[in-house]
Design an enzyme around this catalytic site. Structure first.
Site, PDB file in Angstrom:
ATOM      1  N   ASP A  15       0.582  -1.081   0.260  1.00 16.28           N
ATOM      2  CA  ASP A  15      -0.162  -0.020   0.211  1.00 16.28           C
ATOM      3  C   ASP A  15       0.853   0.913   0.191  1.00 16.28           C
ATOM      4  OD1 ASP A  15      -1.869  -1.816   0.577  1.00 16.28           O
ATOM      5  OD2 ASP A  15      -2.871  -0.970   2.258  1.00 16.28           O
ATOM      6  N   ASP A  55      -4.698  -0.925  -1.601  1.00 18.64           N
ATOM      7  CA  ASP A  55      -6.251  -0.582  -0.998  1.00 18.64           C
ATOM      8  C   ASP A  55      -6.878  -0.084  -2.979  1.00 18.64           C
ATOM      9  OD1 ASP A  55      -6.606  -1.268   1.225  1.00 18.64           O
ATOM     10  OD2 ASP A  55      -6.679   0.525   1.883  1.00 18.64           O
ATOM     11  N   HIS A  57     -10.199   0.512  -2.905  1.00 19.14           N
ATOM     12  CA  HIS A  57     -12.136   0.320  -1.983  1.00 19.14           C
ATOM     13  C   HIS A  57     -12.941   1.205  -3.214  1.00 19.14           C
ATOM     14  CE1 HIS A  57     -10.263  -1.005   1.564  1.00 19.14           C
ATOM     15  NE2 HIS A  57      -9.970   0.362   1.866  1.00 19.14           N
ATOM     16  N   LYS A 115      -6.325  -4.448  -2.980  1.00 24.83           N
ATOM     17  CA  LYS A 115      -7.165  -5.602  -1.727  1.00 24.83           C
ATOM     18  C   LYS A 115      -8.010  -4.336  -1.567  1.00 24.83           C
ATOM     19  CE  LYS A 115      -3.255  -4.062   1.273  1.00 24.83           C
ATOM     20  NZ  LYS A 115      -4.585  -4.000   2.439  1.00 24.83           N
ATOM     21  N   CYS A 164      -1.273  -3.091   7.722  1.00 24.89           N
ATOM     22  CA  CYS A 164      -1.134  -3.875   6.403  1.00 24.89           C
ATOM     23  C   CYS A 164      -0.595  -4.920   6.014  1.00 24.89           C
ATOM     24  CB  CYS A 164      -2.296  -2.549   5.209  1.00 24.89           C
ATOM     25  SG  CYS A 164      -3.379  -2.490   4.885  1.00 24.89           S
TER      26      CYS A 164
END
Length: 209
Positions: A15, A55, A57, A115, A164
């Site tokens: 990340d 990341d 989302h 993810k 993470c």
């Protein structure tokens, strides 16, 4: 790849995205300080296999405090029987803050594991999502990808060290890989977590380099 790393080791960069840097939506403590070192490490081509997690989302993700009326960022709730930290909206798909950091030469990268794309489940680890409604932690496919290439050791760095990065190293160990964390090439959300992070890593036999 130089001879100082096993041919069976992979570097996992967790990340390294602008939203986790100072000024970003979910800034880690001194998060930008790791960028030059990671860039130099990748340019040195010390690892045969290099993977980045990202990341990624959707808007309105379940981990966003904005999704929960009356709740504030960094509060904890119970979600599917597990503690869930509520975060500021961050790393929303397609935004500049969600991209891999532009200050790094990513040409050595072999794969990107996105993810947190399930709107109902958070995902800290590069290997498995967090617990979902059915209690399971679905695989991201990273473990299988590494095993297909003969990898038995992973070296982890990135952001955030206390979330993470920690979860990725812990899952690597639980899934049968030797694991270590490059401490100087990671940063926490808050440095008050560092002692607990060190203790958690050492308890599971994860090296701190």
């Amino acid at each position: 790849m130089t001879s100082n790393r096993s041919a069976h080791a992979a570097l996992i960069l967790v990340d390294v995205q602008p939203d986790f840097m100072p000024g970003g939506a979910l800034a880690c403590h001194e998060g930008d300080a790791i960028v030059p070192g990671i860039d130099a490490l990748l340019r040195a081509r010390r690892f045969r296999h290099v993977v980045a997690t990202q990341d990624w989302h959707p808007p309105g993700h379940v981990s966003f405090a904005s999704r929960h009326p009356g709740r504030a960022a960094f509060e904890r709730i119970d979600l599917y029987g597990q503690p869930q930290t509520l975060w500021p909206d961050h790393c929303v798909q397609g935004t500049a803050g969600a991209e891999l950091h532009p200050g790094i030469d990513w040409s050595a990268l072999d794969a990107v594991i996105r993810k947190g794309s399930d709107p109902a489940v958070d995902s800290y680890s590069g290997f498995r999502e967090n617990h979902g409604p059915d209690g399971s932690r679905p695989s991201t496919g990273l473990a299988g990808w590494l095993r297909e290439r003969g990898v038995d050791e992973v070296v982890v760095c990135g952001l955030a060290r206390d979330v993470c990065v920690l979860w990725t190293a812990q899952d690597a160990r639980e899934l049968g890989f030797r694991a270590s964390v490059l401490w100087d090439l990671s940063r926490p959300v808050t440095p008050t977590s560092d002692a607990a992070t060190r203790a958690a890593l050492l308890e599971q036999g994860i090296g701190i380099v």
